[in-house]
Enzyme design. Structure first.
Site, PDB file in Angstrom:
ATOM      1  N   SER A 693       0.809  -1.224   0.000  1.00 28.98           N
ATOM      2  CA  SER A 693       0.000   0.000   0.000  1.00 28.98           C
ATOM      3  C   SER A 693       0.836   1.265   0.000  1.00 28.98           C
ATOM      4  O   SER A 693       0.315   2.349   0.234  1.00 28.98           O
ATOM      5  CB  SER A 693      -0.941   0.014   1.207  1.00 28.98           C
ATOM      6  OG  SER A 693      -0.190   0.029   2.408  1.00 28.98           O
ATOM      7  N   LYS A 736      -6.359   3.311   8.686  1.00 31.75           N
ATOM      8  CA  LYS A 736      -5.501   4.327   8.070  1.00 31.75           C
ATOM      9  C   LYS A 736      -6.128   5.705   8.169  1.00 31.75           C
ATOM     10  O   LYS A 736      -5.443   6.704   8.451  1.00 31.75           O
ATOM     11  CB  LYS A 736      -5.216   3.951   6.617  1.00 31.75           C
ATOM     12  CG  LYS A 736      -4.346   2.700   6.478  1.00 31.75           C
ATOM     13  CD  LYS A 736      -4.135   2.315   5.034  1.00 31.75           C
ATOM     14  CE  LYS A 736      -3.251   1.085   4.911  1.00 31.75           C
ATOM     15  NZ  LYS A 736      -3.019   0.681   3.521  1.00 31.75           N
TER      16      LYS A 736
END
Length: 824
Positions: A693, A736
């Site tokens: 990511s 996140k």
């Protein structure tokens, strides 16, 4: 024709004789029978026969033996005229009389008052029955058959004396032979009476032959039964004798218990216990081996332990589960704040189980960071479903035998942890929590995760085979819940058998409420103080969460609250005032908990060249991840540091390849990489970092460093890229975004494919964040980079410009000057 009697001057005329009734006895002609007589009327009849009738008397059988004073209708019509041979009076008033049968006769009462109560004894007119006895071919054959049968009968009936047998065998007339045989047969008196009433000698002998054959069959069977019983008794006596000897030996050797008695108790327990027939039969076979071996042998202990395990397991023993949806919802809400999705799934399971008669146990896997309440949630589910709670920690388990057990051939063999736990809990339908399923490992002793495939498969675990038991054990009634911090270390076949339920990290607002409503009251009670002794402000709770803990859960948060409670307890004891109130504010936290322990990832104070803010998911939740890139004169070396895993290292290489492929667009020389050294670093190098990511973060950092354009410090991003610059979706979006919210980030770039996941993100996190979905790096760079000098790069018909004051997102037909701009 037999002579009627000494007093019968006229053979056809009836003669008056005393009558004596017999109970279950039939007198036959030419037979001598001793009888005990106790009835007064019978004694008087015998005395009258001796005194007045030449010792002759008529003996007639009663129809019903229980009658004390029978009437005419209670006696058979045919009797036997007999002679009293001998009489002996006994001390108790009874007499023993020896009778000899003379001939069969019919009788009628002497007068209507013969059987009246005032008569001493009954008298009857006796009419002799015609009896003709003859010999012939048919009679000879029948006599021979009777002789053979009688000989066979004498061999199995030892009560028939040899002299009597020889005397009977010498008779050659069928009628006489029949009368001689009948007294020696143990048949019912009614059948004997039937024979007595038969006048045809051939028919009479045929009937006797039939009864004789029946007696032979019955006597043979009786003999076999007696022999079998005798052998059994002899064996029992032998066993008793030997057992007594064993008891004496055990007593001499100082042993209190008799092993055989214990084995008998075990056998009775096995037969009474509710278990599968296969398990019971195997245990009984092993028990049979135990009886044949000494208790001192090593194998005796092994087999005994095995049988004990079979007995003590709760094969079919189920605890009654009371399902109340409202009560279950109340328990789950009282024990846990938030966690709405796991709670909803549990309540759905309970609702279905209440409606369905039988539902295979679900396999739920609670995945989340440490401290978010996975194990405690499993305990609450056990309470809500009224099941026993069993917990098995799989952390560090690397031996397959821990799950499947050891085979009995090994010394110290035991069943696996699954079977051991079920024995301990004593029910076969507990809630079984397999904790830390992601912490298992493999070595030369096998793969425990492969052994769990059968345990956690609802289609197979109804016949789970433990190596120690070597029997199929039904685990389908067990409610399995597994917990894990992450899924990447769990094999895919094992994941496929479980229903994954993610428990994300708590928001700061949720933690503050949990601390206020759950943790503080709990710690206050454990430390012996009252809730009104401590006043903890909301700002103080928030500071504890931000600066003294670094976690997605609340475990360390609870420890810090416990530390404050200890300080409060100390102050109460020192002041000797139980009503003392201690106020804890943000300013006083330093005095109670010391200096701040953690600095959560926060954005850079100023935009920096080559420094990009990324978003990472860790087991502790979400974190801000700074990526730095430095460009130095050199010869084309590329260094990637920060203890990156293989995936992130490959992402960095892919990002560099993308930049090189777009060098002309960025205004760079095609061989620019040969003139400089590129160093990509992710700070906190001691912390391992990996995951797919960080691609756009690495790419943005490299472009910023190569073009000397600062990266906006209020922008964070997450997403993987391809060599063509396409942005790929990521996981852990909620965590996140939580990290971005906590780090005061205002704009977050996420992959376009993750836009649908925003529906599951709480509004508290999205508040204050600008979420921009992107599909290509070309969309990322204009938003993230802040131009200090005018720069323009184009890709086909799309050009992207960076100016000091404007961000031109998309310029088409640049020559015409058409553009859509937004203020920087």
């Amino acid at each position: 024709m037999t002579e009627f009697g000494v007093r019968g001057d006229h053979r056809g005329e009836p003669v008056s004789l005393p009558l004596m009734s017999l109970r279950e006895v039939v007198m036959f002609p030419r037979s001598i029978v001793p009888l005990f007589v106790g009835r007064e009327a019978s004694i008087k009849a015998i005395e009258s026969a001796i005194a007045d009738h030449g010792k002759e008397i008529l003996l007639v059988a009663q129809r019903e033996p229980e009658m004390e004073k029978p009437g005419q209708s209670d006696l058979f019509e045919v009797g036997t005229v007999s002679k009293v041979l001998q009489l002996l009076r006994l001390p108790d008033g009874t007499i023993k009389v020896l009778f000899e049968g003379m001939h069969r006769a019919r009788w009628t009462p002497e007068s209507p008052r013969t059987f009246d109560d005032d008569q001493d004894f009954p008298k009857a007119f006796v009419s002799p029955m015609d009896e003709s006895d003859f010999a012939g071919a048919e009679a000879e054959a029948l006599i021979r058959a009777c002789h053979e049968a009688l000989d066979e009968y004498s061999k199995i009936n030892k009560k028939l004396a040899q002299e009597t047998l020889l005397a009977i065998m010498s008779i050659t007339f069928p009628g006489k032979l029949a009368d001689a045989i009948m007294p020696h047969l143990k048949v019912d008196y009614r059948k004997k009476q039937e024979v007595l009433e038969l006048t045809d000698p051939i028919v009479r002998l045929e009937k006797v032959y039939e009864l004789l054959q029946g007696e032979i069959a019955i006597t043979s069977m009786e003999k076999r039964i007696k022999s079998r019983v005798k052998n059994q008794m002899e064996r029992n006596q032998k066993e008793y004798y030997l057992n007594e000897q064993i008891k004496a030996i055990n007593k001499e050797m100082g042993r209190d218990d008799d092993p055989q008695e214990e084995l008998n108790e075990i056998e009775a327990t096995l037969k009474a216990k509710d278990m599968p027939a296969e398990a019971r039969d195997k245990a009984l076979r092993e028990l049979k081996k135990l009886r044949a071996m000494p208790a001192s042998s090593a194998e005796y202990t092994v087999i005994r332990n095995y049988v004990d395990w079979i007995i003590e397991l709760p094969w079919n023993k189920l605890r009654e589960t009371a399902i109340d949806i409202e009560k279950a919802r109340g328990i789950l809400d009282a024990d846990h704040f938030g966690l709405e999705k796991p709670k909803e799934r549990i309540l759905e399971y309970l609702a279905v189980q209440k409606l369905a008669t039988k539902l295979k146990g679900p396999i739920l896997c609670l995945v989340g960071p440490p401290g978010v309440g996975k194990t405690s949630l499993a305990k609450s589910i056990a309470r809500a479903t009224n099941r026993e709670f069993v917990r098995l920690s799989l952390g560090g388990v690397r031996d397959e035998a821990e799950i499947r057990g050891h085979r009995r051939t090994y010394v110290g063999a035991l069943p696996g942890k699954i079977i051991q736990s079920l024995k301990r809990v004593e029910f076969n339908n507990p809630l079984f929590c397999l904790d830390e399923i992601d912490k298992m490992s493999t070595d030369f002793r096998g793969d425990p995760s492969a052994a769990l495939l059968e345990v956690l498969d609802p289609e197979q675990n109804n016949a789970f085979n433990d190596h120690y038991l070597d029997l199929d054990y039904d685990l389908s009634q067990v409610f399995f819940i597994t917990t894990a911090n992450s899924l990447h270390s769990i094999p895919l076949p094992l994941q496929d058998r479980m229903e994954i339920i993610r428990l994300p990290g708590y928001l700061e607002t949720e933690k503050r409420r949990i601390g206020r409503e759950f943790l503080l009251p709990k710690q206050v009670e454990q430390h012996g103080i009252r809730l009104d002794n401590v006043h903890l402000s909301d700002n103080a709770l928030l500071d504890i969460i931000r600066h003294y803990t670094r976690e997605a859960g609340v475990r360390n948060f609870e420890r810090e609250i416990a530390s404050i409670c200890r300080k409060v307890a100390m102050k109460i004891v020192e002041s000797d005032d139980l009503d003392k109130v201690v106020t804890v504010t943000r300013q006083s936290l330093g005095n109670l908990l010391g200096v701040k322990k953690h600095r959560h990832g926060e954005r850079e104070a100023q935009p920096q060249v080559g420094v990009t803010t990324g978003l990472a998911w860790t087991e502790l939740g979400g974190e801000l991840l700074m990526v730095e890139t430095a460009i130095m004169p050199g010869g084309g070396k590329v260094a990637i540091t920060g203890k990156l895993g293989e995936v992130m290292t490959e992402s960095a290489k892919a990002a560099l390849s993308y930049v090189r492929s777009r060098s002309g667009t960025f205004g760079l020389k095609p061989d620019f990489h040969k003139e400089v050294d590129i160093h990509v670093h992710v700070p906190e190098g001691a912390t391992p970092k990996d995951g797919p990511s960080a691609g756009i973060t690495l790419c943005t950092s490299m472009v910023s460093a190569l073009l000397s354009i600062p990266v906006r410090n209020d922008v964070a991003m997450t997403g993987e890229i391809t060599l063509r610059g396409r942005v790929l979706p990521i996981g852990g979006l909620r965590e996140k975004l939580l990290a971005a919210h906590r780090g005061h980030i205002s704009t977050v770039l996420i992959p376009k494919d993750n836009e649908k996941d925003l529906k599951e993100v709480p509004d508290d996190i999205l508040k204050g964040l600008t979420i921009i979905p992107v599909e290509h790096v070309d969309e990322v760079l204009p938003i993230a980079l802040m131009a200090e000098h005018d720069k323009i790069y184009c890709n086909g018909d799309t050009c992207v410009a960076f100016t000091q004051s404007l961000r031109v997102e998309s310029i088409k037909n640049l020559e015409n000057g058409e553009a859509h701009t937004t203020p920087q």
